[in-house]
Design a protein around this motif. Structure first.
Motif, PDB file in Angstrom:
ATOM      1  N   VAL A  96       9.784   3.451   8.986  1.00  0.00           N
ATOM      2  CA  VAL A  96       9.000   3.864   7.822  1.00  0.00           C
ATOM      3  C   VAL A  96       8.347   5.222   8.067  1.00  0.00           C
ATOM      4  N   MET A  97       7.724   5.376   9.230  1.00  0.00           N
ATOM      5  CA  MET A  97       6.933   6.582   9.514  1.00  0.00           C
ATOM      6  C   MET A  97       7.759   7.867   9.519  1.00  0.00           C
ATOM      7  N   LYS A  98       9.002   7.785   9.986  1.00  0.00           N
ATOM      8  CA  LYS A  98       9.777   9.017  10.134  1.00  0.00           C
ATOM      9  C   LYS A  98      10.180   9.622   8.791  1.00  0.00           C
ATOM     10  N   ASN A  99      10.021   8.847   7.727  1.00  0.00           N
ATOM     11  CA  ASN A  99      10.315   9.358   6.394  1.00  0.00           C
ATOM     12  C   ASN A  99       9.064   9.822   5.663  1.00  0.00           C
ATOM     13  N   GLN A 100       7.927   9.853   6.359  1.00  0.00           N
ATOM     14  CA  GLN A 100       6.672  10.317   5.782  1.00  0.00           C
ATOM     15  C   GLN A 100       6.374  11.732   6.291  1.00  0.00           C
ATOM     16  N   ASP A 101       5.463  12.411   5.624  1.00  0.00           N
ATOM     17  CA  ASP A 101       5.200  13.806   5.973  1.00  0.00           C
ATOM     18  C   ASP A 101       3.935  13.968   6.802  1.00  0.00           C
ATOM     19  N   THR A 102       3.494  12.881   7.442  1.00  0.00           N
ATOM     20  CA  THR A 102       2.301  12.924   8.285  1.00  0.00           C
ATOM     21  C   THR A 102       2.661  12.451   9.696  1.00  0.00           C
ATOM     22  N   ILE A 103       1.727  12.619  10.620  1.00  0.00           N
ATOM     23  CA  ILE A 103       1.936  12.142  11.988  1.00  0.00           C
ATOM     24  C   ILE A 103       1.676  10.639  12.028  1.00  0.00           C
ATOM     25  N   GLY A 104       2.672   9.869  12.443  1.00  0.00           N
ATOM     26  CA  GLY A 104       2.525   8.423  12.566  1.00  0.00           C
ATOM     27  C   GLY A 104       1.977   8.053  13.931  1.00  0.00           C
ATOM     28  N   LYS A 105       1.218   6.976  13.974  1.00  0.00           N
ATOM     29  CA  LYS A 105       0.620   6.510  15.225  1.00  0.00           C
ATOM     30  C   LYS A 105       1.041   5.061  15.492  1.00  0.00           C
ATOM     31  N   LEU A 114       7.870   0.991  27.884  1.00  0.00           N
ATOM     32  CA  LEU A 114       8.373   1.146  26.522  1.00  0.00           C
ATOM     33  C   LEU A 114       7.580   2.209  25.760  1.00  0.00           C
ATOM     34  N   THR A 115       6.284   2.261  26.028  1.00  0.00           N
ATOM     35  CA  THR A 115       5.423   3.251  25.369  1.00  0.00           C
ATOM     36  C   THR A 115       5.883   4.663  25.699  1.00  0.00           C
ATOM     37  N   VAL A 116       6.206   4.906  26.966  1.00  0.00           N
ATOM     38  CA  VAL A 116       6.664   6.236  27.378  1.00  0.00           C
ATOM     39  C   VAL A 116       8.025   6.548  26.765  1.00  0.00           C
ATOM     40  N   ALA A 117       8.956   5.617  26.856  1.00  0.00           N
ATOM     41  CA  ALA A 117      10.304   5.851  26.341  1.00  0.00           C
ATOM     42  C   ALA A 117      10.291   6.107  24.834  1.00  0.00           C
ATOM     43  N   ALA A 118       9.506   5.291  24.104  1.00  0.00           N
ATOM     44  CA  ALA A 118       9.427   5.474  22.653  1.00  0.00           C
ATOM     45  C   ALA A 118       8.758   6.795  22.298  1.00  0.00           C
ATOM     46  N   ALA A 119       7.720   7.163  23.051  1.00  0.00           N
ATOM     47  CA  ALA A 119       7.041   8.437  22.802  1.00  0.00           C
ATOM     48  C   ALA A 119       8.019   9.595  22.931  1.00  0.00           C
ATOM     49  N   LYS A 120       8.890   9.527  23.915  1.00  0.00           N
ATOM     50  CA  LYS A 120       9.859  10.601  24.138  1.00  0.00           C
ATOM     51  C   LYS A 120      10.916  10.650  23.024  1.00  0.00           C
ATOM     52  N   GLU A 121      11.364   9.485  22.587  1.00  0.00           N
ATOM     53  CA  GLU A 121      12.425   9.457  21.580  1.00  0.00           C
ATOM     54  C   GLU A 121      11.927   9.775  20.176  1.00  0.00           C
ATOM     55  N   TYR A 122      10.696   9.358  19.858  1.00  0.00           N
ATOM     56  CA  TYR A 122      10.207   9.519  18.486  1.00  0.00           C
ATOM     57  C   TYR A 122       9.348  10.758  18.277  1.00  0.00           C
ATOM     58  N   ALA A 123       9.161  11.569  19.311  1.00  0.00           N
ATOM     59  CA  ALA A 123       8.366  12.796  19.158  1.00  0.00           C
ATOM     60  C   ALA A 123       8.964  13.707  18.085  1.00  0.00           C
ATOM     61  N   LYS A 124      10.275  13.761  18.028  1.00  0.00           N
ATOM     62  CA  LYS A 124      10.948  14.624  17.046  1.00  0.00           C
ATOM     63  C   LYS A 124      10.687  14.177  15.616  1.00  0.00           C
ATOM     64  N   ASP A 125      10.273  12.909  15.447  1.00  0.00           N
ATOM     65  CA  ASP A 125       9.985  12.365  14.119  1.00  0.00           C
ATOM     66  C   ASP A 125       8.502  12.437  13.769  1.00  0.00           C
ATOM     67  N   ASN A 126       7.745  13.168  14.592  1.00  0.00           N
ATOM     68  CA  ASN A 126       6.304  13.316  14.360  1.00  0.00           C
ATOM     69  C   ASN A 126       5.563  11.979  14.500  1.00  0.00           C
ATOM     70  N   ILE A 127       5.994  11.194  15.469  1.00  0.00           N
ATOM     71  CA  ILE A 127       5.366   9.905  15.749  1.00  0.00           C
ATOM     72  C   ILE A 127       4.811   9.929  17.171  1.00  0.00           C
ATOM     73  N   PHE A 135       0.788  -1.243   0.000  1.00  0.00           N
ATOM     74  CA  PHE A 135       0.000   0.000   0.000  1.00  0.00           C
ATOM     75  C   PHE A 135       0.820   1.293   0.000  1.00  0.00           C
ATOM     76  N   GLY A 136       2.160   1.160   0.046  1.00  0.00           N
ATOM     77  CA  GLY A 136       3.007   2.329  -0.142  1.00  0.00           C
ATOM     78  C   GLY A 136       3.429   3.091   1.095  1.00  0.00           C
ATOM     79  N   ARG A 137       2.829   2.775   2.276  1.00  0.00           N
ATOM     80  CA  ARG A 137       3.137   3.558   3.461  1.00  0.00           C
ATOM     81  C   ARG A 137       2.606   2.856   4.709  1.00  0.00           C
ATOM     82  N   ILE A 138       2.914   3.408   5.877  1.00  0.00           N
ATOM     83  CA  ILE A 138       2.335   2.952   7.148  1.00  0.00           C
ATOM     84  C   ILE A 138       1.962   4.195   7.956  1.00  0.00           C
ATOM     85  N   ASP A 139       0.692   4.358   8.240  1.00  0.00           N
ATOM     86  CA  ASP A 139       0.233   5.483   9.049  1.00  0.00           C
ATOM     87  C   ASP A 139      -0.010   5.084  10.500  1.00  0.00           C
TER      88      ASP A 139
END
Length: 257
Positions: free
Chosen positions: A125-134, A163-176, A78-82
């Motif tokens: 995948v998500m950090k190379n997209q131009d939308t907010i990843g979830k 892990l949810t908290v740690a990942a949220a903190k690290e990936y916030a800069k990537d719009n995830i 499908f070309g992407r992961i949102d």
């Protein structure tokens, strides 16, 4: 308008299938993964008959290479992961004194390692997209409270919450955004197994453990897959763009934090 794409692990049955159904209804193209080929085929056929776009992937969520291959399957299809839902999990019911190395390794592999590998694969995948990843993880009331005979499972779900908290903190800069949903007691095959094991340990009748655990639910009923689908739908939508690092209880009123 571009169709969004969601990946759901353990998406061929139980709560995972309920989540997949809701996301399909919300307009997502789906990739479901599972280890059960028969269930994958049946769910894929059912969804296609309803007009939903869906692809399947058979793999082991506790293996990093399989999670990476699942992400690639979504991109190829499908070309992407949102949205990526780390739903797959297993339980363990055993007295604390009888917990074995094998049980610890199995539960943590499926319930914890899979979340790490899933987050990594999705974020790549998500950090190379131009939308907010979830990224949305399966936690549990067992990630907020610890229960007798369920020590290993509770420890694993507490790890998911961390892990949810740690990942949220690290990936916030990537719009995830990274969040978790925490179900309570649902009439699934997992709870059938929990009930059966507790019946053996305590000498209870079949169904008694399920009844005891669900008796105090304030909303007056046990959980349905659609209840979990509702919270995941919200976390997958733009309505939750300002929420990250949370593990949200959706248990009908059992655990309060």
């Amino acid at each position: 308008m571009m169709q969004k794409v969601a990946v759901v692990t353990g998406g061929a049955a139980g709560l995972g299938k309920g989540i997949a159904q809701r996301l399909a209804k919300d307009g997502f193209a789906l990739v479901i993964s599972d280890f059960n080929q028969e269930a994958l085929d049946a769910t894929e056929q059912e969804f296609k008959a309803q007009g939903y776009k869906i692809a399947q992937f058979k793999g082991n969520v506790s293996i990093k290479a399989d999670q990476e291959a699942l992400a690639q399957k979504a991109v190829d299809s499908f070309g992407r992961i949102d949205v990526w839902v780390n739903n797959a999990g297993i339980e363990s019911v055993v007295p604390f004194a009888e917990i074995t190395q094998e049980q610890l390794e199995k539960v943590f592999a499926v319930d914890v390692f899979s979340v790490v590998y899933g987050i990594q694969a999705a974020a790549k995948v998500m950090k190379n997209q131009d939308t907010i990843g979830k990224i949305i993880n399966a936690c549990s009331i067992a990630g907020h409270e610890s229960y007798e005979m369920l020590a290993t499972y509770c420890a694993a779900k507490h790890a998911v919450r961390s892990l949810t908290v740690a990942a949220a903190k690290e990936y916030a800069k990537d719009n995830i955004r990274v969040n978790s949903y925490c179900p309570g007691v649902a009439a699934t095959s997992m709870w059938d197994r929990v009930d059966a094991e507790m019946a053996k340990i305590y000498g209870w009748a079949p169904g008694e453990a399920f009844q005891k655990f669900s008796a105090g639910i304030l909303c007056g009923r046990t959980e349905e897959p659609s209840d979990v689908g509702n919270i995941v739908s919200f976390l997958a939508s733009s309505d939750s763009d300002y929420i990250t690092g949370q593990s949200i209880l959706v248990d009908g009123g059992m655990v309060f934090r």
